[in-house]
Scaffold this motif. Structure first.
Motif, PDB file in Angstrom:
ATOM      1  N   LYS A  47       0.824  -1.214   0.000  1.00 39.70           N
ATOM      2  CA  LYS A  47       0.000   0.000   0.000  1.00 39.70           C
ATOM      3  C   LYS A  47       0.857   1.262   0.000  1.00 39.70           C
ATOM      4  O   LYS A  47       0.601   2.202  -0.751  1.00 39.70           O
ATOM      5  CB  LYS A  47      -0.926   0.004   1.210  1.00 39.70           C
ATOM      6  CG  LYS A  47      -1.900   1.169   1.200  1.00 39.70           C
ATOM      7  CD  LYS A  47      -2.885   1.081   2.328  1.00 39.70           C
ATOM      8  CE  LYS A  47      -3.875   2.245   2.238  1.00 39.70           C
ATOM      9  NZ  LYS A  47      -4.845   2.205   3.330  1.00 39.70           N
ATOM     10  N   GLY A  51       1.695   1.318  -4.311  1.00 39.40           N
ATOM     11  CA  GLY A  51       0.437   1.853  -4.826  1.00 39.40           C
ATOM     12  C   GLY A  51      -0.715   0.876  -4.870  1.00 39.40           C
ATOM     13  O   GLY A  51      -1.666   1.072  -5.618  1.00 39.40           O
ATOM     14  N   TYR A  52      -0.640  -0.166  -4.066  1.00 39.34           N
ATOM     15  CA  TYR A  52      -1.755  -1.120  -4.013  1.00 39.34           C
ATOM     16  C   TYR A  52      -2.771  -0.619  -2.991  1.00 39.34           C
ATOM     17  O   TYR A  52      -2.724  -0.969  -1.829  1.00 39.34           O
ATOM     18  CB  TYR A  52      -1.249  -2.527  -3.661  1.00 39.34           C
ATOM     19  CG  TYR A  52      -0.669  -3.218  -4.857  1.00 39.34           C
ATOM     20  CD1 TYR A  52      -1.419  -4.119  -5.587  1.00 39.34           C
ATOM     21  CD2 TYR A  52       0.628  -2.933  -5.280  1.00 39.34           C
ATOM     22  CE1 TYR A  52      -0.906  -4.731  -6.712  1.00 39.34           C
ATOM     23  CE2 TYR A  52       1.161  -3.542  -6.402  1.00 39.34           C
ATOM     24  CZ  TYR A  52       0.387  -4.433  -7.113  1.00 39.34           C
ATOM     25  OH  TYR A  52       0.897  -5.029  -8.236  1.00 39.34           O
ATOM     26  N   TRP A  76      -5.122  -4.946  -5.742  1.00 33.15           N
ATOM     27  CA  TRP A  76      -5.050  -4.468  -7.118  1.00 33.15           C
ATOM     28  C   TRP A  76      -4.389  -3.104  -7.155  1.00 33.15           C
ATOM     29  O   TRP A  76      -4.661  -2.248  -6.318  1.00 33.15           O
ATOM     30  CB  TRP A  76      -6.456  -4.378  -7.698  1.00 33.15           C
ATOM     31  CG  TRP A  76      -6.528  -3.830  -9.081  1.00 33.15           C
ATOM     32  CD1 TRP A  76      -6.960  -2.590  -9.448  1.00 33.15           C
ATOM     33  CD2 TRP A  76      -6.152  -4.493 -10.284  1.00 33.15           C
ATOM     34  NE1 TRP A  76      -6.880  -2.449 -10.805  1.00 33.15           N
ATOM     35  CE2 TRP A  76      -6.387  -3.609 -11.343  1.00 33.15           C
ATOM     36  CE3 TRP A  76      -5.627  -5.761 -10.562  1.00 33.15           C
ATOM     37  CZ2 TRP A  76      -6.113  -3.946 -12.669  1.00 33.15           C
ATOM     38  CZ3 TRP A  76      -5.356  -6.096 -11.892  1.00 33.15           C
ATOM     39  CH2 TRP A  76      -5.614  -5.189 -12.919  1.00 33.15           C
ATOM     40  N   SER A  77      -3.526  -2.940  -8.137  1.00 33.43           N
ATOM     41  CA  SER A  77      -2.901  -1.645  -8.377  1.00 33.43           C
ATOM     42  C   SER A  77      -3.508  -1.039  -9.639  1.00 33.43           C
ATOM     43  O   SER A  77      -3.412  -1.635 -10.716  1.00 33.43           O
ATOM     44  CB  SER A  77      -1.388  -1.791  -8.569  1.00 33.43           C
ATOM     45  OG  SER A  77      -0.845  -0.582  -9.067  1.00 33.43           O
ATOM     46  N   GLU A  79      -2.401   1.587 -10.946  1.00 33.00           N
ATOM     47  CA  GLU A  79      -1.275   2.121 -11.706  1.00 33.00           C
ATOM     48  C   GLU A  79      -0.631   1.052 -12.581  1.00 33.00           C
ATOM     49  O   GLU A  79      -0.440   1.240 -13.773  1.00 33.00           O
ATOM     50  CB  GLU A  79      -0.233   2.699 -10.741  1.00 33.00           C
ATOM     51  CG  GLU A  79       0.928   3.355 -11.428  1.00 33.00           C
ATOM     52  CD  GLU A  79       1.929   3.901 -10.419  1.00 33.00           C
ATOM     53  OE1 GLU A  79       3.061   4.159 -10.837  1.00 33.00           O
ATOM     54  OE2 GLU A  79       1.589   4.060  -9.238  1.00 33.00           O
ATOM     55  N   THR A  80      -0.299  -0.078 -11.986  1.00 36.17           N
ATOM     56  CA  THR A  80       0.400  -1.129 -12.732  1.00 36.17           C
ATOM     57  C   THR A  80      -0.553  -2.126 -13.372  1.00 36.17           C
ATOM     58  O   THR A  80      -0.157  -2.877 -14.248  1.00 36.17           O
ATOM     59  CB  THR A  80       1.350  -1.909 -11.810  1.00 36.17           C
ATOM     60  OG1 THR A  80       0.569  -2.573 -10.810  1.00 36.17           O
ATOM     61  CG2 THR A  80       2.363  -0.986 -11.180  1.00 36.17           C
TER      62      THR A  80
END
Length: 185
Positions: A47, A51-52, A76-77, A79-80
């Motif tokens: 997190k 960025g998750y 889930w991200s 961003e990625t």
């Protein structure tokens, strides 16, 4: 950063946690197996540094023969666009684990559902009260040792049901041809 370069970065970041096993399940799916006591550190790392921010589910599997529950945290991200599935195992008895509500608020929903269906208790969760099965007084129904048929037979007054309309259908060759008790033999 492109999506392709983030997955290796994620793997590099995950290596900061000792004792975890990382397996790619596809270009956008990573499975992580780790000890239960290590999960909070992994979630904080994902997190805070990767960025998750979306906990999309917590699922539970009852491994009755091994006397364990498996919890899977699906992160889930955006961003990625890579899903991380963090797997931990817990003893069925006493069936207690830590809530991750302080990190991910949606955890309260999933933890409460797992508590109701499997009997696993999450310390620190904001509410472990009845959720969906508000009038259910039986044992957690998703545990593999729960015998649904025996429970129904013990709690309901079954009567033979063979109405005239069914007899007519059976006379024409329809109706139930194999009874459930014959299948179980």
């Amino acid at each position: 950063m492109s999506r392709q370069s983030l997955a290796p970065q994620l793997e590099f970041l995950l290596q900061e946690i000792e004792g975890i096993r990382i397996r790619r399940k596809g270009p956008r799916r990573v499975r992580v197996d780790l000890a239960a006591e290590t999960l909070p550190a992994l979630l904080e790392l994902l997190k805070g540094r990767a960025g998750y921010v979306h906990l999309s589910a917590i699922t539970c599997v009852d491994w009755m023969e091994q006397e364990e529950f498996e919890l899977v945290y699906h992160l889930w991200s955006y961003e990625t666009r890579v899903l991380v599935m963090a797997h931990i195992r817990l003893p069925r008895d006493p069936g207690v684990y830590l809530s991750v509500y302080d990190l991910f608020k949606p955890a309260a929903f999933f933890e409460r559902d797992i508590h109701e269906m499997f009997g696993l208790y999450f310390e620190g969760s904001p509410d472990m009260g009845k959720f969906i099965l508000t009038e259910w007084e039986g044992p957690p129904p998703m545990r593999k040792d729960f015998d649904g048929e025996a429970w129904v037979m013990d709690h309901f007054n079954w009567q033979a049901y063979h109405p005239d309309w069914l007899k007519e259908i059976e006379a024409q060759g329809g109706g139930i041809t194999t009874r459930p008790e014959d299948v179980r033999r």
